[in-house]
Design a protein around this motif. Structure first.
Motif, PDB file in Angstrom:
ATOM      1  N   SER A  35      -9.648   1.498  -8.790  1.00 50.97           N
ATOM      2  CA  SER A  35      -9.507   2.012  -7.420  1.00 50.97           C
ATOM      3  C   SER A  35     -10.595   2.065  -6.482  1.00 50.97           C
ATOM      4  CB  SER A  35      -8.624   3.241  -7.131  1.00 50.97           C
ATOM      5  OG  SER A  35      -8.133   3.492  -5.781  1.00 50.97           O
TER       6      SER A  35
ATOM      7  N   SER B  47      -7.742  -3.769  -7.398  1.00 54.55           N
ATOM      8  CA  SER B  47      -6.419  -2.979  -6.898  1.00 54.55           C
ATOM      9  C   SER B  47      -5.361  -3.530  -7.885  1.00 54.55           C
ATOM     10  CB  SER B  47      -6.081  -3.612  -5.457  1.00 54.55           C
ATOM     11  OG  SER B  47      -6.908  -2.819  -4.502  1.00 54.55           O
TER      12      SER B  47
ATOM     13  N   ARG C  53       0.866  -1.219   0.051  1.00 55.52           N
ATOM     14  CA  ARG C  53       0.021  -0.240  -0.131  1.00 55.52           C
ATOM     15  C   ARG C  53       0.737   1.335  -0.049  1.00 55.52           C
ATOM     16  NH1 ARG C  53      -2.725   3.184   3.852  1.00 55.52           N
ATOM     17  NH2 ARG C  53      -4.856   4.284   2.825  1.00 55.52           N
TER      18      ARG C  53
ATOM     19  N   TRP D 229      -8.727  -7.338  -4.327  1.00 51.61           N
ATOM     20  CA  TRP D 229      -7.410  -7.479  -4.802  1.00 51.61           C
ATOM     21  C   TRP D 229      -7.250  -7.398  -6.184  1.00 51.61           C
ATOM     22  CZ3 TRP D 229      -6.760 -11.915  -0.452  1.00 51.61           C
ATOM     23  CH2 TRP D 229      -6.595 -11.215   0.749  1.00 51.61           C
TER      24      TRP D 229
ATOM     25  N   ALA E  42     -12.047  -1.227  -5.768  1.00 53.43           N
ATOM     26  CA  ALA E  42     -11.348  -2.075  -4.801  1.00 53.43           C
ATOM     27  C   ALA E  42     -11.677  -1.369  -3.274  1.00 53.43           C
ATOM     28  CB  ALA E  42      -9.994  -1.826  -5.078  1.00 53.43           C
TER      29      ALA E  42
ATOM     30  N   ARG F 214      -0.750  -8.399  -5.455  1.00 57.83           N
ATOM     31  CA  ARG F 214      -2.119  -8.406  -5.209  1.00 57.83           C
ATOM     32  C   ARG F 214      -2.915  -9.818  -5.946  1.00 57.83           C
ATOM     33  NH1 ARG F 214      -2.617  -2.335  -4.925  1.00 57.83           N
ATOM     34  NH2 ARG F 214      -2.950  -2.100  -2.695  1.00 57.83           N
TER      35      ARG F 214
END
Length: 217
Positions: free
Chosen positions: A186, A148, A86, A145, A189, A116
């Motif tokens: 994003s 992401s 992250r 995931w 996610a 991920r």
């Protein structure tokens, strides 16, 4: 009365007395002992409790015996690794915006995407069928995931675009279609991580494991 007759009477009375005494002081048969409250206590009653509780009853389940506990622990270990990339992703996206260290940003983002997707593979290999709501939990984790990873790939491509001539203007990367797709992935996610967090935290509380917010997945 002659002496022999008297002797016979005396012996008869003695025998009779012994019989009455035996009857009064516990000389009865085995059936009487079973019926009396104070009968033979050495016999095991069918309802007597054994080492694991009352006979015929299943022993109480304790948390240590709960077969879901090992599954929860394994998933907790996986979740502990889910946030490793992250910081690198946040740093890389900020660098792209400022048109700084673009090749490194692209490399870090592609590495995060691979990490991920590795989480999804590991999740598929876990057995979590004893956990409450396990289907919904694993579905939301996988969706988070995967989204992401998709966002990381789009941002990495944006970094490549920003590194080209006219990719930046006044030290800021020009937004592109990759930027928009990265932002959309994003957002998906984030929603999936929030759902996964809401499903995981009650399990974590039950087994004394780590609760996690959506931004920690």
């Amino acid at each position: 009365m002659g002496v022999p007759v008297i002797a016979a009477v005396v012996v008869g009375c003695a025998v009779l007395g012994l019989g009455v005494g035996a009857a009064l002081f516990g000389g009865g048969g085995g059936g009487d002992k079973d019926k009396s409250p104070g009968g033979d206590r050495s016999a095991v009653s069918p309802s007597a409790p054994g080492p694991d509780g009352p006979a015929g009853a299943a022993p109480d389940r304790t948390p240590a015996q709960d077969s879901a506990r090992p599954q929860a622990r394994e998933l907790d270990r996986l979740l502990a690794d889910s946030n490793d990339s992250r910081a690198a992703v946040i740093r890389s996206v900020e660098n792209i915006k400022r048109c700084t260290a673009l090749p490194q940003a692209a490399a870090d983002l592609r590495g995060a995407a691979e990490q991920r997707r590795g989480l999804v593979t590991r999740l598929d290999g876990l057995t979590v069928d004893r956990l409450p709501g396990h289907r919904e939990l694993t579905r939301s984790l996988a969706a988070a995931w995967e989204a992401s990873a998709e966002a990381d790939d789009h941002y990495a491509a944006w970094a490549d675009q920003a590194a080209r001539p006219k990719g930046c203007k006044k030290d800021k990367a020009r937004p592109t279609g990759r930027t928009a797709r990265g932002n959309a992935a994003s957002g998906r996610a984030t929603e999936a991580k929030k759902e996964a967090s809401e499903r995981w935290n009650p399990i974590a509380a039950r087994y004394g494991l780590t609760a996690r917010g959506g931004d920690q997945l």
